[in-house]
Design a protein around this motif. Structure first.
Motif, short mmCIF file in Angstrom:
data_model
loop_
_atom_site.label_atom_id
_atom_site.label_comp_id
_atom_site.label_asym_id
_atom_site.label_seq_id
_atom_site.Cartn_x
_atom_site.Cartn_y
_atom_site.Cartn_z
N PHE A 239 -39.31 39.21 -20.05
CA PHE A 239 -38.18 39.82 -19.35
C PHE A 239 -36.86 39.59 -20.09
O PHE A 239 -35.89 40.31 -19.88
N LEU A 240 -36.84 38.57 -20.99
CA LEU A 240 -35.64 38.32 -21.77
C LEU A 240 -35.52 39.24 -22.97
O LEU A 240 -34.43 39.41 -23.52
N GLY A 241 -36.61 39.83 -23.40
CA GLY A 241 -36.59 40.64 -24.61
C GLY A 241 -35.64 41.82 -24.59
O GLY A 241 -34.84 42.00 -25.52
N PRO A 242 -35.69 42.68 -23.56
CA PRO A 242 -34.83 43.86 -23.55
C PRO A 242 -33.33 43.56 -23.69
O PRO A 242 -32.67 44.14 -24.55
N GLY B 237 -28.87 29.29 -8.80
CA GLY B 237 -29.34 28.97 -10.13
C GLY B 237 -28.22 29.03 -11.15
O GLY B 237 -27.09 29.44 -10.84
N THR B 238 -28.54 28.61 -12.37
CA THR B 238 -27.56 28.59 -13.46
C THR B 238 -28.06 29.41 -14.63
O THR B 238 -29.27 29.53 -14.85
N GLN B 239 -27.12 29.95 -15.38
CA GLN B 239 -27.42 30.75 -16.55
C GLN B 239 -26.26 30.65 -17.53
O GLN B 239 -25.12 30.97 -17.18
N PRO B 240 -26.49 30.17 -18.76
CA PRO B 240 -25.41 30.16 -19.74
C PRO B 240 -24.87 31.55 -19.99
O PRO B 240 -25.61 32.54 -20.00
N GLY B 241 -23.55 31.63 -20.18
CA GLY B 241 -22.92 32.90 -20.51
C GLY B 241 -21.88 33.32 -19.48
O GLY B 241 -22.02 33.03 -18.29
N PRO B 242 -20.82 33.99 -19.95
CA PRO B 242 -19.77 34.46 -19.04
C PRO B 242 -20.17 35.76 -18.35
O PRO B 242 -21.22 36.35 -18.64
N ASP B 243 -19.34 36.18 -17.43
CA ASP B 243 -19.52 37.49 -16.79
C ASP B 243 -19.28 38.57 -17.85
O ASP B 243 -18.21 38.64 -18.45
N LEU B 244 -20.26 39.42 -18.07
CA LEU B 244 -20.19 40.37 -19.19
C LEU B 244 -19.23 41.52 -18.94
O LEU B 244 -18.66 42.07 -19.88
N GLY B 245 -19.07 41.92 -17.71
CA GLY B 245 -18.19 43.06 -17.42
C GLY B 245 -18.92 44.38 -17.60
O GLY B 245 -19.89 44.50 -18.35
N ILE C 221 -38.04 24.76 -13.09
CA ILE C 221 -37.74 24.90 -14.51
C ILE C 221 -38.95 25.56 -15.14
O ILE C 221 -39.87 24.90 -15.64
N THR C 222 -38.98 26.87 -15.08
CA THR C 222 -40.16 27.64 -15.46
C THR C 222 -39.74 28.91 -16.20
O THR C 222 -38.55 29.19 -16.35
N PHE C 223 -40.75 29.65 -16.63
CA PHE C 223 -40.52 31.01 -17.12
C PHE C 223 -41.06 31.96 -16.04
O PHE C 223 -40.79 31.75 -14.87
N GLU C 224 -41.83 32.95 -16.43
CA GLU C 224 -42.27 33.95 -15.45
C GLU C 224 -43.26 33.39 -14.43
O GLU C 224 -43.58 34.06 -13.43
N LEU D 20 -34.30 26.85 -3.01
CA LEU D 20 -34.77 26.77 -4.38
C LEU D 20 -33.59 26.85 -5.35
O LEU D 20 -32.57 27.47 -5.06
N TYR D 21 -33.76 26.23 -6.50
CA TYR D 21 -32.76 26.30 -7.58
C TYR D 21 -33.45 26.77 -8.86
O TYR D 21 -34.53 26.29 -9.20
N PHE D 22 -32.80 27.70 -9.54
CA PHE D 22 -33.37 28.33 -10.73
C PHE D 22 -32.57 27.97 -11.98
O PHE D 22 -31.43 27.50 -11.90
N VAL D 23 -33.18 28.24 -13.13
CA VAL D 23 -32.54 28.00 -14.42
C VAL D 23 -32.65 29.27 -15.26
O VAL D 23 -33.24 30.27 -14.83
N ASP D 24 -32.10 29.21 -16.48
CA ASP D 24 -32.03 30.42 -17.30
C ASP D 24 -33.38 31.02 -17.61
O ASP D 24 -33.49 32.22 -17.85
N GLY D 25 -34.45 30.21 -17.63
CA GLY D 25 -35.76 30.73 -17.96
C GLY D 25 -36.39 31.58 -16.88
O GLY D 25 -37.37 32.29 -17.13
N ASN D 26 -35.86 31.51 -15.66
CA ASN D 26 -36.47 32.28 -14.57
C ASN D 26 -35.47 32.95 -13.64
O ASN D 26 -35.87 33.60 -12.67
N ILE D 27 -34.17 32.81 -13.92
CA ILE D 27 -33.20 33.45 -13.03
C ILE D 27 -33.14 34.93 -13.39
O ILE D 27 -32.76 35.31 -14.50
N ALA D 28 -33.58 35.77 -12.46
CA ALA D 28 -33.75 37.20 -12.75
C ALA D 28 -33.60 37.99 -11.46
O ALA D 28 -33.53 37.43 -10.36
N ASP D 29 -33.56 39.28 -11.60
CA ASP D 29 -33.53 40.19 -10.46
C ASP D 29 -34.96 40.29 -9.91
O ASP D 29 -35.86 40.82 -10.55
#
Length: 427
Positions: A71-74, A299-307, A253-256, A275-284
């Protein structure tokens, strides 16, 4: 490596202290179906007047098209393609060709085919992998070939002191930062007793360690922490062990694998709003679960708001390749900046050789200080062509590499799930 300003979760940017020490064949993009050729100027012999460049930078990606991080690839590949477009449109002495390749995961081992193919084809820069565990399996191969390797998503602290001959860089912050932010978030939410389920690999063990230390330093108690191995498909034992300790909340702390663990926790009677999520699984997850299942979880995810403007540009370049529109944006900005920084470093070095590019990576990111600020490739490249030193700040943030190739500045986003199991950014 330590972090400064971590406790202030409302801060937009958190600064890391300086660190010491030291499958399947890849699918090319629709616009680049041939193997890259060695650049005639690979040694840095530019022609023309002083200050002019005529470089061709071959970029190969080792990003997840298959496997547990697919899911991170695209968004990552879209970031690479958008950066290449902006660089080529600028026409300021460097052209980027991109060959997209699959990293897979440690189970399907697609990287084992992709990496040798890219190296043999003459790529100058490898962008990837997303998984820290996968990067560890081929980083030495890339270093031995003297190519630049830059990951948009590796977060394991182990890479800070890796013996990489200065050839490994990353635009994502170490998990020392995300783990502290997540631990403090959970504590500030009033959780007293925490359970953790984590992947037993470089990513999962590193993040679990920092999360546990931070949460317990905030007077919380980790009542159970259970690991699983890559490739596992059932998690009943881990869930039973954690549930037996009656935690107030559970961090995943997981992936898919989260797609299997979440409904299993629900069936076991756990309140999935805790539940609390991390960058490896925080998704829509709006298409995966019944509405409301995750409402209130965070959950948490590195990175700013992209706009919207940057998201629209990503979707434009991605759908132009015949793909569906993006639904996740994880590490798109970091992937974009990885390519931009590599191209700027090549311009500054007037060379596309890996060691030459690496020697300029810290400088063009502003890590050595004194550069002229620029926030887009064209402006940044013009500063270099005119004989100046640039300090590039991109959509992923200021970056400012330290001597170990780690970004010294990063933003950690905090998110909450709404009633449709979609993410809402809180900071």
């Amino acid at each position: 490596m330590t972090a400064r300003g971590i406790a202030a979760l409302t801060a937009a940017t958190l600064v890391l202290a300086a660190c010491s020490g030291g499958g399947d064949d890849p699918e090319p993009s629709a616009e680049d179906t041939s193997a890259p050729e060695e650049s005639a100027d690979a040694g840095g012999d530019a022609t023309g007047e002083a200050g002019e460049r005529d470089l061709t930078l071959e970029v190969g990606t080792v990003l997840p098209q298959t496997g547990s991080l697919a899911f991170l690839g695209p968004p990552e590949e879209a970031g690479v393609l958008l950066a290449a477009k902006h660089i080529n449109d600028a026409d300021l002495g460097i052209t980027v060709n991109v060959t997209l390749g699959d990293s897979g995961d440690p189970d399907n081992r697609a990287y084992a085919t992709t990496v040798p193919q890219l190296l043999n084809a003459g790529v100058n820069v490898i962008v990837g992998a997303a998984s820290s565990g996968v990067s560890k399996l081929f980083i030495d191969e890339v270093v031995a070939a003297e190519r630049l390797m830059i990951s948009p998503a590796n977060t394991s602290p182990d890479f800070t002191t890796w013996d990489d001959n200065n050839l490994y860089w990353r635009t994502a912050p170490s998990d020392l930062l995300q783990g502290e932010v997540l631990g403090n978030l959970i504590a500030q939410d009033g959780v007293a007793n925490l359970g953790i389920i984590y992947l037993n690999d470089a990513y999962g063990t590193g993040l679990e360690k920092v999360l546990k230390e931070t949460f317990e330093a905030a007077n919380g108690s980790v009542v159970a922490s259970e690991s699983y191995n890559a490739g596992d498909t059932t998690f009943d034992a881990q869930i039973s062990s954690v549930m037996a300790q009656n935690p107030d909340a559970i961090a995943l702390i997981t992936f898919e694998e989260a797609k299997t663990i979440i409904p299993a926790l629900d069936s076991a009677g756990f309140d999935t709003s805790k539940l609390y999520f991390v960058d490896g699984n925080i998704a829509d997850y709006s298409a995966d679960f019944d509405a409301g299942l995750l409402e209130g979880s965070k959950g948490t995810q590195p990175g700013p708001d992209l706009g919207d403007e940057f998201r629209d540009a990503l979707n434009e370049v991605w759908t132009a390749e015949g793909n569906d529109e993006l639904t996740d944006w994880n590490y798109a900005a970091e992937s974009y900046d990885a390519v931009i920084l590599a191209a700027l470093a090549a311009l500054a070095a007037n060379s596309v050789d890996g060691p030459d590019i690496a020697a300029k990576m810290q400088e063009v990111s502003g890590g050595t200080g004194g550069g002229e600020k620029a926030t887009d490739f064209a402006s940044a490249a013009q500063i270099i062509v005119d004989g100046g030193v640039v300090d590039y700040d991109g959509p992923s943030g200021p970056i400012s590499f330290d001597e170990n190739g780690d970004p010294t500045e990063a933003t950690i986003g905090i998110f909450e799930y709404d009633g449709d199991n979609k993410l809402v950014r809180l900071n």
